[in-house]
Design a protein around this motif. Structure first.
Motif, PDB file in Angstrom:
ATOM      1  N   ASP A 139       0.897  -1.167   0.000  1.00 11.72           N
ATOM      2  CA  ASP A 139       0.000   0.000   0.000  1.00 11.72           C
ATOM      3  C   ASP A 139       0.933   1.214   0.000  1.00 11.72           C
ATOM      4  OD1 ASP A 139      -1.802   2.009   0.646  1.00 11.72           O
ATOM      5  OD2 ASP A 139      -2.007   1.374   2.735  1.00 11.72           O
ATOM      6  N   ALA A 140       1.093   1.830  -1.161  1.00  8.62           N
ATOM      7  CA  ALA A 140       2.186   2.797  -1.314  1.00  8.62           C
ATOM      8  C   ALA A 140       1.919   4.145  -0.664  1.00  8.62           C
ATOM      9  CB  ALA A 140       2.501   2.988  -2.803  1.00  8.62           C
ATOM     10  N   HIS A 141       0.674   4.401  -0.298  1.00  4.48           N
ATOM     11  CA  HIS A 141       0.380   5.691   0.359  1.00  4.48           C
ATOM     12  C   HIS A 141      -0.943   5.596   1.117  1.00  4.48           C
ATOM     13  CE1 HIS A 141      -0.095  10.012   1.029  1.00  4.48           C
ATOM     14  NE2 HIS A 141      -1.350   9.860   0.645  1.00  4.48           N
ATOM     15  N   THR A 142      -0.907   5.965   2.390  1.00  6.57           N
ATOM     16  CA  THR A 142      -2.149   5.957   3.167  1.00  6.57           C
ATOM     17  C   THR A 142      -2.062   6.939   4.329  1.00  6.57           C
ATOM     18  OG1 THR A 142      -3.843   4.488   4.072  1.00  6.57           O
ATOM     19  CG2 THR A 142      -1.582   4.110   4.810  1.00  6.57           C
ATOM     20  N   THR A 164       3.144  -0.867   4.144  1.00 14.51           N
ATOM     21  CA  THR A 164       2.379   0.360   3.917  1.00 14.51           C
ATOM     22  C   THR A 164       3.298   1.575   3.985  1.00 14.51           C
ATOM     23  OG1 THR A 164       0.419   1.621   4.618  1.00 14.51           O
ATOM     24  CG2 THR A 164       1.735   0.642   6.366  1.00 14.51           C
ATOM     25  N   ALA A 174       2.933   7.571  -6.413  1.00 14.57           N
ATOM     26  CA  ALA A 174       1.920   6.721  -5.770  1.00 14.57           C
ATOM     27  C   ALA A 174       0.540   7.236  -6.157  1.00 14.57           C
ATOM     28  CB  ALA A 174       2.077   6.735  -4.254  1.00 14.57           C
ATOM     29  N   THR A 227      -3.744   6.527  -5.828  1.00 15.14           N
ATOM     30  CA  THR A 227      -4.708   5.882  -4.932  1.00 15.14           C
ATOM     31  C   THR A 227      -6.093   5.983  -5.573  1.00 15.14           C
ATOM     32  OG1 THR A 227      -5.145   7.916  -3.690  1.00 15.14           O
ATOM     33  CG2 THR A 227      -3.295   6.587  -2.943  1.00 15.14           C
ATOM     34  N   GLY A 245      -1.974   2.846  -3.786  1.00 16.78           N
ATOM     35  CA  GLY A 245      -2.255   2.905  -2.353  1.00 16.78           C
ATOM     36  C   GLY A 245      -3.728   3.089  -2.070  1.00 16.78           C
ATOM     37  N   ASP A 250      -4.818   5.324   0.645  1.00 14.82           N
ATOM     38  CA  ASP A 250      -5.050   6.709   1.078  1.00 14.82           C
ATOM     39  C   ASP A 250      -5.980   6.772   2.298  1.00 14.82           C
ATOM     40  OD1 ASP A 250      -4.372   9.355   0.750  1.00 14.82           O
ATOM     41  OD2 ASP A 250      -5.991   9.802  -0.658  1.00 14.82           O
ATOM     42  N   GLY A 310       5.073  -0.990  -5.947  1.00 12.09           N
ATOM     43  CA  GLY A 310       4.950  -0.269  -4.679  1.00 12.09           C
ATOM     44  C   GLY A 310       6.234  -0.333  -3.874  1.00 12.09           C
TER      45      GLY A 310
END
Ligand SMILES: [Zn+2]
Length: 452
Positions: free
Chosen positions: A85-88, A141, A285, A287, A313, A315, A359
């Protein structure tokens, strides 16, 4: 389906690995599954095996010499790398159901709730979010933590990710979503200085840019943050969203692009901007679910091909609805074919690649995770096919099955760093009723405290 059979073994070189490899109980053999290594050189291996020792993949192939390794039977199942999950933003996890459009839009509502979160609320939200990710096969993540209200909030966030057992880059940010407040660089330095080289949770910088290009004082503050992260050797994620053209231009003109920088969202980036990012070696990234939800436009993955290192991701589990990378893949695929009016696009495997290898590359973690390659840490998921929504698979491309049909419940087993965190559909070492109770209590208290 092209079948690649590969047997590789690796002479593990680090001292820690030698020391741990001497303990037979550390060895684990996953056998009998359809292994999708997502490593272009290894391909898929039908009825394959993965040998893991001391948390690291040491061999992938068939008929491996596993001695008395513990075994995981993956017959009739698909084994693939854990999702990245590349961006959250995990601190919003306990805001689920609060964003109902109309007067309840994400930005004002999440800002109001986030402002009254205690360190305990922060821990509850981020821990819940990370555990939910693991349940759905997400083993890594990139958490953009832009609600560090006090140093105790910063510590709570880091501890939540460490306790959950997920691999992460914790991008440490400011006390809210605006760019008015400074990031606590003293704590950033302290956390970065305290991390081990092989830490499962790493530190980065969650960076936001002023929208006003003439606000010199604000730009000076942002420059200090950027310089601090660069001098500490930290990766940086930067939000480039909304009317983002001038913001992306500022990144280019001020020479902020470098290989450790991940540009997030940028759904309306121009081709020249993406080319500049690629030339600088930076990453991207996207989402899709949240970008659609907050009205950034359609996330056209086909329009970002210029950037090689690219991940997908969520997000925020609450903004995306839930921690469902399969749904994210599905939306990305459907938007692609719908917008291009071309049923032949995309190749589902190319999307799966972005959710795993891509990712990991975007976050700078490709040496450790993202593919099932000997030498990498054992971060993987095993998807069981004996479910109503996956039954009827007669041997086509498992990538198409995963992208268009699977959901988090189908993930039967998950390993991070060789440690089993989900086994036979159940989370290991998690007091689930306690976690759910605590999350609901915290969410309720935050909502009450923030009530207008
Ligand atoms: Zn974001």
């Amino acid at each position: 389906m092209k079948l690649t059979v590969a047997v590789l073994s690796l002479a593990v070189s680090c001292f820690w690995c030698h020391a741990r490899a001497a303990t037979p109980a550390d060895a684990l053999l996953i056998h009998g599954g359809r292994i999708m290594t997502m490593d272009p050189a290894l391909g898929d291996i039908d009825n394959g095996e993965i040998l893991i020792r001391a948390g690291r993949i040491v061999a992938v192939g068939r008929n491996l010499a596993a001695g008395d390794a513990r075994r995981i039977d993956a017959r009739g199942q698909i084994v693939l790398p854990g999702f990245v999950d590349a961006h959250t933003h995990l601190y919003v996890t306990t805001m689920r159901g609060q964003f109902r459009n109309g007067a309840g839009q994400f930005f004002p509502v999440s800002s109001r709730l986030a402002a009254v979160m205690t360190p305990d609320d922060t821990y509850a939200a981020m821990h819940l979010g990370a555990v939910e990710l693991l349940y759905g096969g997400v083993t890594t993540t990139g958490d953009f933590f832009d609600n560090v209200l006090t140093p105790r909030h910063g510590e709570a966030g880091l501890r939540a990710l460490q306790d959950a057992g997920i691999r992460a880059v914790l991008y440490y940010g400011g006390p809210d979503k605006t760019t008015k407040q400074p990031i606590d660089l003293a704590q950033l330095r302290e956390l970065a200085g305290g991390q081990a080289n092989d830490a499962r949770v790493r530190i980065g910088l969650a960076w936001r840019l002023p929208r006003d290009r003439t606000d010199a004082a604000n730009w000076a503050m942002r420059q200090q943050e950027y310089d601090a992260a660069r001098s500490l050797g930290l990766p940086i994620q930067v939000h480039v969203s909304g009317e983002a053209g001038p913001m992306f231009d500022a990144l280019i003109e001020r020479k902020y692009l470098y290989p450790g920088l991940t540009v997030v969202h940028a759904t309306d980036a121009a081709p020249a901007q993406l080319q500049a990012l690629e030339r600088a070696g930076g990453s991207l990234a996207l989402t899709p679910v949240s970008e659609h939800r907050v009205g950034y436009g359609l996330t056209r993955i086909d329009q970002f091909a210029a950037v090689r290192r690219q991940g997908l991701g969520l997000d925020g589990n609450a903004l995306a609805g839930s921690a469902d990378m399969f749904a994210t893949l599905r939306l990305a695929a459907l938007t692609w074919s719908g917008a291009t009016r071309d049923e032949r696009l995309p190749d589902p495997r190319a999307l799966l690649d972005k959710a795993t290898r891509g990712g990991a590359e975007a976050l700078g973690l490709a040496a450790e995770t993202g593919t099932l390659t000997p030498g990498k840490r054992a971060d993987l998921q095993i998807v069981a096919l004996d479910a109503l929504n996956l039954a009827g698979f007669g041997g086509g491309d498992p990538a198409a099955l995963l992208v268009y049909s699977a959901r988090p419940d189908n993930v039967r087993t998950v390993l991070v760093d060789g440690r089993i965190v989900k086994r036979d559909g159940r989370l290991e070492g998690v007091d689930l009723p306690g976690l759910l109770d605590n999350s609901a209590r915290s969410a309720g208290e935050v909502a009450r405290r923030a009530a207008p």
